[in-house]
Design a protein around this motif. Structure first.
Motif, PDB file in Angstrom:
ATOM      1  N   ARG A  24       0.899  -0.850   0.161  1.00  0.00           N
ATOM      2  CA  ARG A  24      -0.051   0.068  -0.116  1.00  0.00           C
ATOM      3  C   ARG A  24       0.760   1.088  -0.112  1.00  0.00           C
ATOM      4  O   ARG A  24       0.683   2.220  -0.692  1.00  0.00           O
ATOM      5  CB  ARG A  24      -0.918   0.079   1.424  1.00  0.00           C
ATOM      6  CG  ARG A  24      -1.936   1.214   1.188  1.00  0.00           C
ATOM      7  CD  ARG A  24      -2.859   1.130   2.316  1.00  0.00           C
ATOM      8  NE  ARG A  24      -3.416   0.022   2.647  1.00  0.00           N
ATOM      9  CZ  ARG A  24      -3.484  -0.714   3.955  1.00  0.00           C
ATOM     10  NH1 ARG A  24      -3.185   0.144   5.101  1.00  0.00           N
ATOM     11  NH2 ARG A  24      -4.347  -1.554   4.267  1.00  0.00           N
ATOM     12  N   ARG A  25       1.896   1.348   0.817  1.00  0.00           N
ATOM     13  CA  ARG A  25       2.924   2.490   0.831  1.00  0.00           C
ATOM     14  C   ARG A  25       3.586   2.570  -0.416  1.00  0.00           C
ATOM     15  O   ARG A  25       3.797   3.592  -1.050  1.00  0.00           O
ATOM     16  CB  ARG A  25       3.745   2.339   2.051  1.00  0.00           C
ATOM     17  CG  ARG A  25       3.117   2.303   3.334  1.00  0.00           C
ATOM     18  CD  ARG A  25       4.374   2.153   4.469  1.00  0.00           C
ATOM     19  NE  ARG A  25       3.548   2.235   5.747  1.00  0.00           N
ATOM     20  CZ  ARG A  25       4.117   1.833   6.640  1.00  0.00           C
ATOM     21  NH1 ARG A  25       5.112   1.137   6.972  1.00  0.00           N
ATOM     22  NH2 ARG A  25       3.439   1.879   8.186  1.00  0.00           N
ATOM     23  N   LYS A  27       2.479   1.640  -3.358  1.00  0.00           N
ATOM     24  CA  LYS A  27       1.402   2.227  -4.506  1.00  0.00           C
ATOM     25  C   LYS A  27       1.574   3.907  -4.204  1.00  0.00           C
ATOM     26  O   LYS A  27       1.296   4.541  -5.142  1.00  0.00           O
ATOM     27  CB  LYS A  27       0.080   1.667  -4.108  1.00  0.00           C
ATOM     28  CG  LYS A  27       0.096   0.315  -4.829  1.00  0.00           C
ATOM     29  CD  LYS A  27      -1.112  -0.608  -4.663  1.00  0.00           C
ATOM     30  CE  LYS A  27      -1.315  -1.726  -5.030  1.00  0.00           C
ATOM     31  NZ  LYS A  27      -2.533  -2.528  -4.763  1.00  0.00           N
ATOM     32  N   ILE A  28       1.172   4.284  -2.952  1.00  0.00           N
ATOM     33  CA  ILE A  28       1.168   5.455  -2.405  1.00  0.00           C
ATOM     34  C   ILE A  28       2.178   6.420  -3.015  1.00  0.00           C
ATOM     35  O   ILE A  28       2.347   7.461  -3.623  1.00  0.00           O
ATOM     36  CB  ILE A  28       0.734   5.834  -1.298  1.00  0.00           C
ATOM     37  CG1 ILE A  28      -0.582   5.288  -0.529  1.00  0.00           C
ATOM     38  CG2 ILE A  28       0.922   7.501  -0.766  1.00  0.00           C
ATOM     39  CD1 ILE A  28      -0.937   5.207   0.812  1.00  0.00           C
ATOM     40  N   SER A  31       2.470   6.578  -6.763  1.00  0.00           N
ATOM     41  CA  SER A  31       1.474   7.558  -7.523  1.00  0.00           C
ATOM     42  C   SER A  31       1.788   8.973  -7.130  1.00  0.00           C
ATOM     43  O   SER A  31       1.743  10.131  -8.068  1.00  0.00           O
ATOM     44  CB  SER A  31       0.233   7.266  -6.951  1.00  0.00           C
ATOM     45  OG  SER A  31      -0.073   7.473  -5.414  1.00  0.00           O
TER      46      SER A  31
END
Length: 84
Positions: A24-25, A27-28, A31
């Motif tokens: 998740r990190r 991906k953040i 992005s």
């Protein structure tokens, strides 16, 4: 048998959530990097063009001579148009 499975689940649970948080990190962060690059790319693409007509000598724009004065119009001491 069920005890072995539950022990394996208890052992794998923190690793699963750790990997989930890491993905998740990532991906953040990815992005945000792409978003920042897009903002940089679109802001640097804008260029300013100053069109100088052929009748005006480009060196005259650099000098301290007023263009209004060279046109023959009345000017004040600052080179601005004087209202008569």
């Amino acid at each position: 048998m069920y005890d072995e499975i539950s022990d394996l689940i208890k052992e794998a649970k923190p690793l699963y959530f750790k990997r989930k948080r890491f993905r998740r990190r990532m991906k953040i962060v990815t992005s945000l990097c792409v978003f920042g690059f897009m903002i940089y790319a679109f802001n640097t693409m804008t260029q300013r063009f100053y069109l100088i007509p052929d009748q005006v000598d480009p060196f005259m724009l650099v000098e301290d001579v007023s263009i209004i004065e060279t046109m023959g119009l009345p000017t004040d001491e600052y080179g601005l148009l004087k209202v008569v």
